[in-house]
Design a protein around this motif. Structure first.
Motif, short mmCIF file in Angstrom:
data_model
loop_
_atom_site.label_atom_id
_atom_site.label_comp_id
_atom_site.label_asym_id
_atom_site.label_seq_id
_atom_site.Cartn_x
_atom_site.Cartn_y
_atom_site.Cartn_z
N PHE A 1 15.74 38.24 55.39
CA PHE A 1 15.71 38.50 56.83
C PHE A 1 16.89 39.33 57.30
N PRO B 1 8.40 35.41 51.54
CA PRO B 1 7.53 36.14 50.60
C PRO B 1 6.56 35.26 49.83
N LYS C 1 11.12 37.43 56.51
CA LYS C 1 10.06 37.39 55.51
C LYS C 1 10.12 36.07 54.74
N THR D 1 5.48 37.04 57.59
CA THR D 1 6.58 37.78 58.20
C THR D 1 6.60 37.49 59.69
N TYR E 1 13.86 39.61 62.21
CA TYR E 1 12.91 40.11 61.21
C TYR E 1 13.04 39.21 60.00
N ASP F 1 5.79 45.40 50.60
CA ASP F 1 5.01 44.43 49.83
C ASP F 1 3.88 45.04 49.01
N ASP G 1 7.26 46.75 56.79
CA ASP G 1 7.12 45.48 56.09
C ASP G 1 5.98 45.53 55.08
#
Length: 365
Positions: free
Chosen positions: A302, A319, A317, A324, A315, A259, A255
């Motif tokens: 996700f 953003p 995110k 997260t 999972y 980013d 993750d």
């Protein structure tokens, strides 16, 4: 009824937590122990990242059938379809590097021809039938490309509408194994796992690296309405749709790399999460192994994971907020009966608790 009761329980717990906790992390974490209990999850690991750093790390329950091994940061899980985020990102990177052509026909592999021979008339609903109350269009081999399969646009007229089809997506691994110099496991290791030093991840039972992952694996359980019952381990090897075993913090490494520019440039990351268009011109809800959703003004990226009666995972995110959520369980209790035609992670009660704690969908980021 059990899911509705669990949802109500999660929200009532959250309401009480909101009155006492001083930070979003405290608010969210304070309800997780009761969430695990009410959902009959033996082992639950939850991590929240804020700008790449842990805001919540919660390792709850036990990871064996005797209740003697507490869940820890080293506990590993089968993450089911969350694997697709790694698979899809790998194929995107390989295409960017010129090693894989996402526009190559799936028919170039004999394995795909074998799928064409049996799948359309198999009676499996993913080939055309009812899935979670939705009728999927028929699957027929009609010139699908690798890109259409990785974007979940293989049912009906290829390259048009989004229809989630995990069985067809799983064929990506076999396709690479057959037509490419490197097998799919080697490709994923070369582009993602090894560069990021994801040493607490195994790519399937036959992976020759990181054997310790299996020694820390939480065995799967199923709640039958009265008690949790130990289940057989998944026996499928690594493939495009599923097969990764890992800790939550190893997924956190992936993750962060998404980013901070380690894996992709900002332009590549935007392209990774830019979906194709539907026939009406609206954007699809899936791209390169990722679900995409706009929820009450929030951009969500996700994937969920569900191994029936065994494992589940989330999972997610957000953003624009640098947030997260990673959640792994050794039961199916994180699953929310996902529809095959919509991106609706807000139907998860754990996600709703996360949203409420962090104010997602309520205030401007």
């Amino acid at each position: 009824m059990m899911k509705h009761a669990a949802f109500a329980t999660a929200l009532s717990l959250l309401t009480g937590a909101l009155a006492s906790a001083q930070t979003p992390a405290e608010t969210f974490e304070s309800g997780l122990a009761e969430y695990r209990r009410s959902h009959h999850i033996p082992s639950l690991s939850v991590v929240v990242l804020r700008d790449g750093e842990p805001d919540v790390e919660a390792y709850l329950g036990w990871s064996d059938d005797e209740g003697e091994l507490p869940t820890t940061a080293d506990t590993t899980y089968f993450i089911a379809s969350v694997t697709k985020t790694v698979s899809g990102t790998t194929l995107f990177l390989a295409d960017e590097a010129g090693e894989i052509d996402l526009d190559r026909p799936m028919a170039d592999a004999e394995d795909w021809q074998g799928l064409c021979d049996w799948f359309p008339d198999s009676g499996i609903p993913l080939a055309g039938g009812e899935v979670e109350g939705v009728i999927m269009p028929d699957f027929s081999c009609a010139g699908q490309t690798l890109r259409q399969v990785v974007n979940m646009q293989a049912n009906g007229e290829p390259g048009t509408d989004f229809w989630y089809n995990a069985l067809v997506f799983a064929r990506l691994g076999r396709w690479v194994d057959e037509v490419h110099e490197r097998d799919f496991r080697s490709l994923v290791r070369a582009y993602v796992l090894d560069p990021l030093a994801m040493t607490d991840t195994m790519a399937g039972w036959h992976d020759i690296q990181n054997f310790h992952v299996l020694s820390h694996l939480a065995p799967p359980f199923f709640f039958d309405g009265e008690r949790v019952v130990k289940q057989p381990f998944p026996d499928d090897d690594f493939r495009g749709a599923a097969g990764l075993y890992m800790t939550p913090m190893d997924l956190a490494r992936f993750d962060r790399a998404l980013d901070d520019g380690t894996l992709l440039t900002p332009g590549q990351r935007d392209a990774l999460w830019t979906p194709p268009n539907n026939p009406d011109g609206s954007p699809s809800e899936y791209a390169h192994g990722w679900f995409l959703e706009d929820y009450q003004g929030e951009r969500l990226i996700f994937h969920s994971g569900w191994q029936p009666e065994a494992y589940s995972a989330i999972y997610l995110k957000v953003p624009d907020r640098g947030l997260t959520l990673i959640a792994f369980a050794n039961s199916e209790s994180l699953w929310w009966h996902n529809r095959p035609d919509r991106s609706e992670i807000e139907r998860s009660d754990l996600v709703q608790a996360f949203f409420a704690a962090y104010g997602i969908g309520e205030t401007t980021p």
